[in-house]
Scaffold this motif. Structure first.
Motif, short mmCIF file in Angstrom:
data_model
loop_
_atom_site.label_atom_id
_atom_site.label_comp_id
_atom_site.label_asym_id
_atom_site.label_seq_id
_atom_site.Cartn_x
_atom_site.Cartn_y
_atom_site.Cartn_z
N GLU A 214 0.70 -1.32 -0.03
CA GLU A 214 -0.04 0.04 -0.06
C GLU A 214 0.89 1.26 0.23
N LYS A 215 1.90 1.31 0.74
CA LYS A 215 2.83 2.38 0.77
C LYS A 215 3.48 2.65 -0.62
N TYR A 216 3.45 1.82 -1.40
CA TYR A 216 4.23 1.89 -2.48
C TYR A 216 2.98 2.16 -3.81
N GLU A 217 1.81 2.20 -3.42
CA GLU A 217 0.89 2.37 -4.36
C GLU A 217 0.80 3.47 -5.69
N SER A 218 1.60 4.49 -5.33
CA SER A 218 1.86 5.40 -6.27
C SER A 218 2.86 4.80 -7.41
N LYS A 219 4.05 3.96 -6.90
CA LYS A 219 4.79 3.30 -7.66
C LYS A 219 4.03 2.16 -8.42
N ILE A 220 3.01 1.58 -7.86
CA ILE A 220 2.34 0.50 -8.66
C ILE A 220 1.43 1.08 -9.55
N SER A 221 0.90 2.13 -9.33
CA SER A 221 0.02 2.76 -10.26
C SER A 221 0.72 3.38 -11.39
N SER A 222 2.01 3.93 -11.26
CA SER A 222 2.56 4.13 -12.62
C SER A 222 2.82 2.84 -13.14
N LEU A 223 3.21 1.77 -12.54
CA LEU A 223 3.64 0.59 -13.25
C LEU A 223 2.42 0.29 -14.05
N GLU A 224 1.15 0.26 -13.56
CA GLU A 224 -0.02 -0.08 -14.03
C GLU A 224 -0.35 0.50 -15.44
N ASP A 225 0.07 2.10 -15.24
CA ASP A 225 -0.09 2.56 -16.49
C ASP A 225 0.90 2.11 -17.53
N SER A 226 1.77 1.75 -17.18
CA SER A 226 2.83 1.30 -18.27
C SER A 226 2.81 -0.11 -18.78
N ARG A 227 2.33 -0.84 -17.84
CA ARG A 227 2.38 -2.31 -18.22
C ARG A 227 1.05 -3.02 -17.67
N ASP A 228 0.86 -4.18 -18.23
CA ASP A 228 -0.23 -5.11 -17.62
C ASP A 228 0.32 -5.95 -16.62
N LEU A 229 -0.04 -5.44 -15.27
CA LEU A 229 0.55 -6.23 -14.05
C LEU A 229 0.13 -7.63 -14.00
N SER A 230 -0.92 -8.14 -14.74
CA SER A 230 -1.31 -9.63 -14.67
C SER A 230 -0.23 -10.33 -15.30
N ALA A 231 0.71 -9.69 -16.47
CA ALA A 231 1.57 -10.45 -17.16
C ALA A 231 3.07 -10.06 -16.73
N ILE A 232 3.20 -9.15 -16.00
CA ILE A 232 4.45 -8.71 -15.44
C ILE A 232 5.29 -9.88 -14.84
N PRO A 233 6.64 -10.06 -15.60
CA PRO A 233 7.33 -11.16 -14.68
C PRO A 233 7.61 -10.85 -13.34
N LEU A 234 7.92 -11.69 -12.43
CA LEU A 234 8.07 -11.44 -11.19
C LEU A 234 9.48 -10.56 -10.90
N THR A 235 10.38 -11.12 -11.64
CA THR A 235 11.90 -10.34 -11.41
C THR A 235 11.85 -8.89 -12.02
N GLU A 236 10.83 -8.65 -12.91
CA GLU A 236 10.57 -7.20 -13.50
C GLU A 236 10.15 -6.53 -12.40
N LEU A 237 8.99 -6.89 -11.77
CA LEU A 237 8.31 -6.21 -10.83
C LEU A 237 9.11 -5.87 -9.36
N ILE A 238 9.87 -6.80 -9.19
CA ILE A 238 10.74 -6.77 -8.12
C ILE A 238 11.84 -5.81 -8.35
N ASN A 239 12.31 -5.49 -9.38
CA ASN A 239 13.33 -4.77 -9.77
C ASN A 239 13.00 -3.17 -9.95
N ALA A 240 11.61 -3.06 -10.59
CA ALA A 240 10.89 -1.68 -10.62
C ALA A 240 10.58 -1.25 -9.16
N LEU A 241 10.24 -2.06 -8.26
CA LEU A 241 9.77 -1.69 -6.96
C LEU A 241 11.24 -1.23 -6.29
N TYR A 242 12.36 -1.91 -6.51
CA TYR A 242 13.66 -1.78 -5.72
C TYR A 242 14.00 -0.18 -6.23
#
Length: 192
Positions: A163-191
């Motif tokens: 939740e505290k990274y909601e803005s980061k996740i929202s920006s990821l959702e705008d640029s990617r389909d999060l249901s299809a994002i690879p786990l490592t890519e999601l983790i690297n984006a959040l790092y």
């Protein structure tokens, strides 16, 4: 001659981890089929070709190599349980029988781990790395027990609990389909 590391040693704990390592070790030495097949070499017949004699000797040697790796891959206290086994398969099966948790116990462990996964929450003071490390520790234990745990399920868990990274996740959702994002890519984006 190339250097070969010694086999992984089973100390009586974490049998499922040792099995994965030992199986890979035996595969790397082209001996896993010897453990699975448990074929007894027939005695040499008369009038064999040199190639047939050589093949017989290689097959016999493989059996003893596999047995040696299994015997050296356990502590002495465990070795005494397999020292009377006549084949690598017999030794492998005896270890499996003794140390692999009963299915009922294994199923209960699996249920507990899945519950831990479902109930896991990120601490307010925790970092993404700590959170992801906890998730992956649980998931790897689930997978070691034989459950096919999808990366998609892990991604969903990471996304819903940050939740505290909601803005980061929202920006990821705008640029990617999060249901299809690879786990490592999601983790690297959040790092990042």
């Amino acid at each position: 001659m190339s250097f070969s590391p010694p086999p992984p040693v089973f100390v009586g704990e974490n049998y499922n981890i040792w099995v994965v390592k030992m199986k890979t070790y035996l595969q790397a030495h082209d001996l896993w089929n010897v453990v699975l097949a448990d074929i007894e070499q027939p005695p040499l017949r008369a009038n064999l070709t040199i190639a047939q004699i050589k093949q017989h000797n290689e097959d016999t040697t493989k059996k003893y190599k596999a047995m040696s790796y299994l015997q050296n891959g356990v502590l002495d206290v465990i070795f005494t349980r397999i020292m009377t086994c006549n084949s690598p398969k017999q030794a492998w099966d005896r270890l499996k029988e003794e140390f692999q948790e009963l299915d009922k116990t294994r199923q209960q462990q699996l249920i507990n781990l899945i519950r831990d996964f479902e109930n896991l929450k990120m601490k307010e003071s925790g970092t993404i790395k700590q959170y992801v490390d906890k998730i992956m520790a649980i998931v790897n234990n689930i997978r070691l027990l034989g459950d096919e745990f999808s990366d998609k399920r892990i991604v969903e868990k990471v996304i819903t609990l940050l939740e505290k990274y909601e803005s980061k996740i929202s920006s990821l959702e705008d640029s990617r389909d999060l249901s299809a994002i690879p786990l490592t890519e999601l983790i690297n984006a959040l790092y990042a």
